[in-house]
Scaffold this active site. Structure first.
Site, short mmCIF file in Angstrom:
data_model
loop_
_atom_site.label_atom_id
_atom_site.label_comp_id
_atom_site.label_asym_id
_atom_site.label_seq_id
_atom_site.Cartn_x
_atom_site.Cartn_y
_atom_site.Cartn_z
N HIS A 103 -22.95 -9.23 11.55
CA HIS A 103 -24.21 -9.80 11.43
C HIS A 103 -24.30 -10.98 12.28
O HIS A 103 -25.25 -11.28 13.06
CB HIS A 103 -24.23 -10.45 10.05
CG HIS A 103 -24.69 -9.19 8.89
ND1 HIS A 103 -25.59 -8.31 9.28
CD2 HIS A 103 -24.17 -9.02 7.51
CE1 HIS A 103 -25.50 -7.29 8.23
NE2 HIS A 103 -24.58 -7.73 7.42
N HIS B 216 -17.42 -7.45 8.56
CA HIS B 216 -19.00 -7.20 8.26
C HIS B 216 -19.64 -8.27 8.54
O HIS B 216 -20.87 -8.10 9.26
CB HIS B 216 -18.92 -7.00 6.65
CG HIS B 216 -20.36 -6.52 6.05
ND1 HIS B 216 -20.72 -5.50 6.18
CD2 HIS B 216 -21.41 -7.69 5.76
CE1 HIS B 216 -21.90 -5.47 5.67
NE2 HIS B 216 -22.37 -6.64 5.31
N GLU B 217 -19.43 -9.57 8.03
CA GLU B 217 -20.11 -10.60 8.19
C GLU B 217 -20.31 -10.95 9.89
O GLU B 217 -21.20 -11.59 10.55
CB GLU B 217 -19.81 -11.79 7.75
CG GLU B 217 -19.79 -11.73 6.11
CD GLU B 217 -21.12 -11.34 5.48
OE1 GLU B 217 -22.13 -11.53 6.16
OE2 GLU B 217 -21.11 -10.67 4.42
#
Length: 358
Positions: free
Chosen positions: A21, A17-18
């Site tokens: 980003h 997820h990170e």
């Protein structure tokens, strides 16, 4: 061992997820100061370029700290050229969407991997869509059996509605009242048989009590489903969409009160079920990990200011009005968002403790 695997799974999903980003931020030239898996005391750090990569003691979350963007203080902006703040709203939206997208992509790849190993029939996925509409067995006092339907009959239509798979059978039965007329193929002959369903109250997947029409048949199902690579891609896409829809609906029912708040699970429940899934075999673990990944993606898209969805809302406002949202308003809404998230986490923990206590 199961708990260790569960924590590893959560860290794995948070990392991707990170990473979504991070990659999107770097694509648009945004400096990333910190990439952290976990919260609390840092137990490992390594500086690579301008970014400090770290693992913290509590592996139940993570974050990417971009220059000019700080969830804990939305007023801490920066107007340098490599700052998140200086990017156009559509670029910021892509950076924000990249995290949830990474979770959906991971889920897709996990479902695809499971399809290539061979998937057994499990409530963790929508297997009835992949089964032929062939009768395999009957319940006690089955209305279908009493009406003359036999094992091995292939259902081709119900009340003139075409049937392509076993999922169609269950859905079509619910559409009509009264006697249902089944067109079936038996020994290369087409027969028409009328079946009058019985109505029983059952719990649906959300725990709601609903009236369902039943005719007492089950599919002729293999122990395991196998897919070619192309079929596996379609399977992975369908299951990712199915899981996303299921979670969106669950959130909607929690908000509307159709599902009671005591059904909400916290991190203890997630770790517990993941640990049990890991002990049930690799397929169960892949499916449940995919489901958690979709869950992370969907929940992060909710329009809560402290989440990606809330930040996307602020940027959409700027795109539509041409004005940046007031820092004071953003600050207050972010505090409300953190309060809401903390309340949900505490409610989930409270429910987890109640379940543990029986």
């Amino acid at each position: 061992m199961g708990i260790f695997v569960a924590l590893l799974v959560l860290s794995f999903l948070i990392f991707f997820h990170e990473l979504g980003h991070f990659l999107a931020a770097r694509l648009f030239g945004v400096r990333v100061d910190v990439f952290s898996i976990g919260f609390g005391k840092k137990i490992f750090t390594k500086q690579i370029g301008q970014t400090e990569w770290s693992i913290s003691a509590i592996p139940l979350g993570g974050y990417v700290k971009m220059k000019g963007q700080d969830d804990s203080d939305p007023t801490a902006v920066n107007y340098d050229s490599d700052s998140y703040t200086r990017k156009r709203p559509w670029q910021r939206i892509i950076i924000l969407l990249a995290g949830p997208f990474a979770n959906f992509f991971v889920a897709f790849m996990l479902y695809f991997g499971a399809s290539q190993i061979g998937t057994y029939l499990s409530p963790l996925f929508n297997y009835s869509h992949y089964l032929p509409a062939t009768v395999g067995s009957f319940s006690d006092e089955s209305p279908a059996k009493k009406a003359g339907i036999e094992q091995g009959d292939r259902i081709v239509s119900i009340n003139s509605t075409p049937i392509n798979n076993w999922e169609d059978v269950g859905e079509t039965i619910q559409l009509f009242d009264g006697v249902l007329y089944f067109d079936i193929i038996r020994d290369n002959r087409q027969l028409n048989i009328g079946v009058e369903p019985i109505i029983k109250k059952q719990k649906n997947r959300f725990g709601e009590s609903v009236d369902r029409k039943l005719i007492g048949i089950a599919p002729d199902a293999p122990d395991e489903l196998t897919f070619s690579p192309m079929e596996g891609l379609a399977f992975a896409w369908n299951e990712t969409i199915h899981a996303s829809t299921l979670i969106f609906t669950s959130v909607q029912k929690l908000i509307s009160g159709d599902v009671p708040a005591n059904q909400l699970g916290g991190v203890v429940t997630i770790v517990d079920i993941t640990a049990k899934a890991s002990q049930s075999g690799i397929i169960a673990l892949l499916f449940f990990t995919a489901l958690i990944s979709v869950n992370l993606g969907v929940l992060n898209l909710l329009p809560i200011p402290a989440l990606d969805g809330g930040h996307i809302g602020f940027n959409l406002y700027e795109m539509i009005t041409g004005k940046t949202a007031s820092e004071e308003v953003m600050y207050r809404l972010t505090l409300v968002g953190w309060g809401l998230l903390l309340s949900l986490m505490l409610l989930g923990l409270y429910n987890d403790i109640n379940r543990l206590l029986g």
